[in-house]
Design an enzyme around this catalytic site. Structure first.
Site, PDB file in Angstrom:
ATOM      1  N   TYR A 292      43.818 -11.760  29.487  1.00 24.85           N
ATOM      2  CA  TYR A 292      45.217 -11.424  29.253  1.00 24.85           C
ATOM      3  C   TYR A 292      46.021 -12.632  28.796  1.00 24.85           C
ATOM      4  CZ  TYR A 292      49.996  -9.847  29.743  1.00 24.85           C
ATOM      5  OH  TYR A 292      51.309  -9.552  29.474  1.00 24.85           O
TER       6      TYR A 292
ATOM      7  N   LYS B 247      47.910 -13.463  25.298  1.00 22.29           N
ATOM      8  CA  LYS B 247      49.326 -13.804  25.124  1.00 22.29           C
ATOM      9  C   LYS B 247      49.487 -15.054  24.266  1.00 22.29           C
ATOM     10  CE  LYS B 247      52.592 -12.867  27.728  1.00 22.29           C
ATOM     11  NZ  LYS B 247      53.854 -12.096  27.653  1.00 22.29           N
TER      12      LYS B 247
ATOM     13  N   ASP C  35      43.762  -1.835  31.469  1.00 22.24           N
ATOM     14  CA  ASP C  35      44.517  -2.660  30.518  1.00 22.24           C
ATOM     15  C   ASP C  35      43.743  -3.228  29.333  1.00 22.24           C
ATOM     16  OD1 ASP C  35      46.400  -2.259  32.469  1.00 22.24           O
ATOM     17  OD2 ASP C  35      46.545  -4.336  33.108  1.00 22.24           O
TER      18      ASP C  35
ATOM     19  N   HIS D   7      45.146  -6.209  26.707  1.00 19.12           N
ATOM     20  CA  HIS D   7      44.536  -7.522  26.513  1.00 19.12           C
ATOM     21  C   HIS D   7      44.020  -7.687  25.086  1.00 19.12           C
ATOM     22  CE1 HIS D   7      43.590  -8.138  31.103  1.00 19.12           C
ATOM     23  NE2 HIS D   7      44.685  -7.429  30.917  1.00 19.12           N
TER      24      HIS D   7
ATOM     25  N   ASN E  99      49.180   5.784  35.035  1.00 21.90           N
ATOM     26  CA  ASN E  99      50.445   5.113  34.746  1.00 21.90           C
ATOM     27  C   ASN E  99      50.295   4.214  33.540  1.00 21.90           C
ATOM     28  OD1 ASN E  99      50.337   1.973  35.585  1.00 21.90           O
ATOM     29  ND2 ASN E  99      48.968   3.157  36.914  1.00 21.90           N
TER      30      ASN E  99
ATOM     31  N   GLU F 265      52.685   0.765  32.241  1.00 24.36           N
ATOM     32  CA  GLU F 265      53.864  -0.067  32.373  1.00 24.36           C
ATOM     33  C   GLU F 265      54.285  -0.545  30.983  1.00 24.36           C
ATOM     34  OE1 GLU F 265      54.620  -3.516  35.557  1.00 24.36           O
ATOM     35  OE2 GLU F 265      53.277  -4.096  33.935  1.00 24.36           O
TER      36      GLU F 265
ATOM     37  N   GLU G  73      52.971  -3.377  24.813  1.00 25.91           N
ATOM     38  CA  GLU G  73      51.679  -4.024  24.603  1.00 25.91           C
ATOM     39  C   GLU G  73      50.656  -3.021  24.083  1.00 25.91           C
ATOM     40  OE1 GLU G  73      51.202  -7.911  27.288  1.00 25.91           O
ATOM     41  OE2 GLU G  73      51.505  -6.106  28.509  1.00 25.91           O
TER      42      GLU G  73
END
Length: 754
Positions: A378, A382, A450, A454, A525, A527, A531
């Site tokens: 991750y 970024k 995720d 990522h 879910n 968030e 992304e």
């Protein structure tokens, strides 16, 4: 990494599977535990000391599927994934699954079914939910299964399976489906209600009941009769093995629904296209007539779907956490949307001070550690994203040395991750058919969370590299590994045996899900929706840079679809989704059961409002400018909740505000740019360029589209600025939907006014 050893047979099969689809080049294993892909490779064995998918107690877990499904890639990160991913040692069935309008939970005796219509606001007003509560349980008399498994699935349907040795039950459920279709052997059809039902219609094999204020129709085979005894309702199946039920929008809808009671859904599929600035999609169900010849059905469309269809809808509606669902009679419907604007970078403009931007660029490019110590998937992602945003800016102002240095940094770090055997690598799990980066983070290994968050950064960075170094992006070089990451997260193939179709993207719900196991009472879910769109934009840019129109058009479909879902379900753009007593203008997280004004790690308003904005890019963020009033409400609430303007993530929120009010955002930068630390994925160079450019050109105007996917329009007063990037080797003339034309030289961005 393990020492060299004989090549396992499974890896040979895997290499053959990779060669069988267009997204990966042929690969012949060269050494133990390594699968070569072009110039790169990944491992087929996890690094020592690392973990794969586990239960909540850390016990290894394998897919919970039937023999019929054992060779199919399991679509983790879906609305029903808890059927296949047993997260909790003491629950071999499922957690609540939110199909909408119906909710479900598998239990030993069959399938709980609910239709929540009254939201509750919980968590000190921070969360609204239409929580699953069983109105009834569909099963067979005497069924007591030790577990529930996934037996079959398609784009938005799934078939759970129960067996206790004497009785077997299969049900087919899905998004937008008011019906539950059941096939059972070894016992009578049985419906157990949560309370004594009121019978409003009784026609032998067709029974209308009201439970907890919700109306249901029960359908047994012709010749059978439903028998009601308190809360127990049974029907003998004779030599038949099927029955069904439906939730009714009203009691007078019974006859309409009765016509389709035995037209069993057997599969679901979406097909998309992108052309001329329009993204179209067709959502289609396949059916089987258990009785008679009727092959039609009824489907409930979400708000983001019925807003964009011209197909005829019935007067029937349902309540859902996503607002009103509207019912269509038929096996298919189509949607049509404007394509979202995508650019590799905001265009050059004279208001940007070249010297100032050069200094800001040097702060990052010449840093002793441009990756800020990142080591896991991750935070490495970024950092890759931060550097990638600076490449077009350096190019614009003629800083070719800085541009090339940044491209080199991206290449070096990507190649490090794209090569098995070092401190950073990707590893393929043959049981779960997924690619996991190690060092992992935030449950990307143990929970398969995720991956799209990522890996989207890696694909985006690779797309920027491909824009400047086509050779690097070739399949025979490093493009093969980029495509392998794409196959893990956004695979467009349904026949690929190595990865599931669109792992995290729920084509019917219109957005992605983040949890790999879906093991929560509130369902799955997501968030950081932004992304997720970062990956979609990356597909547009990668496909455009490499000439892969399939991936480019997939990215356009995903971005347009999720962009509308974000506007409606995260930002409540039309103020028609959130319950009236919720009291918030945005949610940080969307759940299957509703939404929450929160994040996973903090209750700080800046992060709640900013997590669905970052990363800010010209590829994945401009679509947000289509709902400017929602942005204004969002920023106003953040400042109310925060007790004043943003401090921690001020750059992210300035950039967000600039999509609606560029002048106001630029004024905040001018007043506060000296004393802040950029958000981890941001830089002063990018923020300065972004705010200055939009202040000059105006906010994005997504109402005007282009016949080239990499184009955008900005409006300031009555003046529009048209921008487009041509990745190709020949000039192109881009036509915009308002009639404006723009000639764009090869491999460059051009702008025009009108």
């Amino acid at each position: 990494m393990p020492t060299p050893r004989s090549r396992p047979a499974a890896a040979v099969v895997l290499a053959a599977a990779l060669a069988a689809v267009s997204l990966g080049p042929a690969a012949t294993p060269a050494s133990a535990a390594t699968v070569p892909v072009g110039a790169g490779s990944y491992s087929d064995t996890r690094p020592p000391g690392t973990t794969g998918p586990t239960t909540n107690t850390g016990a290894p877990v394998t897919p919970k599927v039937t023999e019929a499904a054992k060779d199919k890639p399991v679509p983790t990160n879906d609305w029903w994934s808890s059927l296949a991913f047993q997260r909790y040692d003491d629950n071999p069935y499922s957690t609540p699954m939110y199909g909408h309008p119906l909710t479900y939970q598998a239990v030993s005796g069959g399938l709980e079914v609910g239709y929540p219509t009254s939201p509750t606001v919980v968590g000190e007003g921070r969360q609204y939910e239409y929580a699953h509560k069983a109105d009834l349980t569909l099963g067979l008399s005497g069924l007591n299964s030790p577990d529930t498994k996934a037996d079959d699935w398609s784009d938005w349907t799934v078939t759970p399976y129960w067996s206790d040795g004497d009785r077997t039950l299969r049900t087919t459920i899905g998004h937008g489906m008011p019906f539950v279709y059941a096939e059972g052997e070894g016992g009578d059809a049985r419906i157990t209600t949560a309370g004594t039902p009121d019978v409003f219609a009784d026609d032998g094999n067709v029974l209308g009941i009201t439970v907890a204020g919700h109306h249901y129709a029960l359908f047994a085979p012709t010749g059978s009769d439903w028998n009601v005894s308190g809360t127990d309702i049974t029907a003998g199946l004779g030599d038949k093995d099927y029955f069904s039920l439906a939730v009714l929008p009203s009691t007078d809808a019974l006859e309409t629904y009765r016509a389709y009671a035995f037209s069993f859904v057997t599969g679901s599929q979406v097909d998309w296209n992108s052309s001329g600035g329009t993204v179209g999609a067709t959502y289609e169900l396949t059916t089987e007539a258990k009785e008679g010849t009727e092959r039609g059905t009824l489907q409930a469309l979400y708000r983001h779907q019925w807003m964009h269809t011209t197909d005829t809808l019935t007067p029937y509606t349902y309540v859902s956490p996503r607002g009103t669902m509207k019912v269509r009679e038929g096996t298919s419907f189509t949607t049509s949307q404007k394509a979202a604007p995508v650019l590799p970078g905001l265009p050059k403009n004279d208001a940007v001070d070249t010297g100032r931007l050069r200094g800001y660029l040097a702060e990052v490019a010449d840093s002793s550690d441009p990756f800020s110590g990142a080591s896991d998937t991750y935070w490495t992602g970024k950092a890759l994203g931060k550097l990638a945003q600076l490449v077009p800016l350096a190019d614009q102002i003629g800083e070719t040395a800085t541009r090339d240095k940044l491209v080199g940094l991206l290449q070096d770090r990507l190649e490090e991750w794209f090569t098995a055997g070092g401190a950073s690598e990707f590893s393929y799990d043959t049981e779960w058919k997924t690619l996991t980066g190690y060092p992992a983070s935030y449950g990307s290994d143990s929970e398969l969370n995720d991956h799209h968050f990522h890996y989207g950064y890696y694909v985006y960075a690779a797309a920027i590299v491909a824009q400047y170094d086509a050779g690097w992006a070739a399949d025979s070089a490093w493009g093969g590994m980029v495509k392998t990451l794409i196959r893990d997260t956004a695979n467009p193939s349904r026949t690929d045996t190595a990865f599931p179709f669109l792992r995290g993207f729920d084509v019917y719900a219109g957005h992605s899900w983040a949890s790999g196991h879906q093991g929560f009472a509130a369902g799955n879910n997501q968030e950081s929706s932004s992304e997720s769109t970062n990956l979609s934009a990356a597909l547009v840019l990668w496909g455009s840079a490499t000439g892969d129109s399939e991936l480019r058009d997939l990215g356009s479909y995903l971005l347009a679809t999720e962009g509308e879902s974000i506007a409606q379900y995260w930002f409540d753009a039309d103020e028609e989704v959130f319950p009236g007593d919720f009291g918030h203008d945005t949610v940080g997280m969307v759940w299957g059961s509703g939404g929450a004004y929160s994040t996973w790690w903090t209750a700080n308003p800046e992060e709640i409002h900013g997590i669905n904005v970052l990363p800010v890019t010209a590829g994945g963020s401009l679509h947000l400018g289509g709902h400017k009033d929602a942005i204004r409400r969002n920023i106003a609430e953040m400042e109310r909740e925060n007790g004043g303007p943003a401090e921690e993530w001020r750059d992210i929120l300035w950039e967000f505000e600039s999509l609606a009010d560029p002048g106001a955002a630029k004024a905040k930068w001018d007043a506060g740019n000296a004393g802040y630390t950029p958000e981890a994925g941001e830089s002063k160079a990018h923020t300065y360029h972004w705010l200055t450019t939009l202040d000059t050109l105006g906010a994005p105007d997504p109402s005007v589209t282009a016949d080239l996917p990499t184009a955008a329009v900005f409006a300031k007063g009555d003046t529009r600025t048209y921008a487009a990037h041509n990745h190709g080797s020949d000039p192109v003339t881009v036509t915009f939907s308002d009639g404006h034309e723009l000639t764009v030289p090869a491999r460059s961005t051009a702008t025009g006014r009108g």
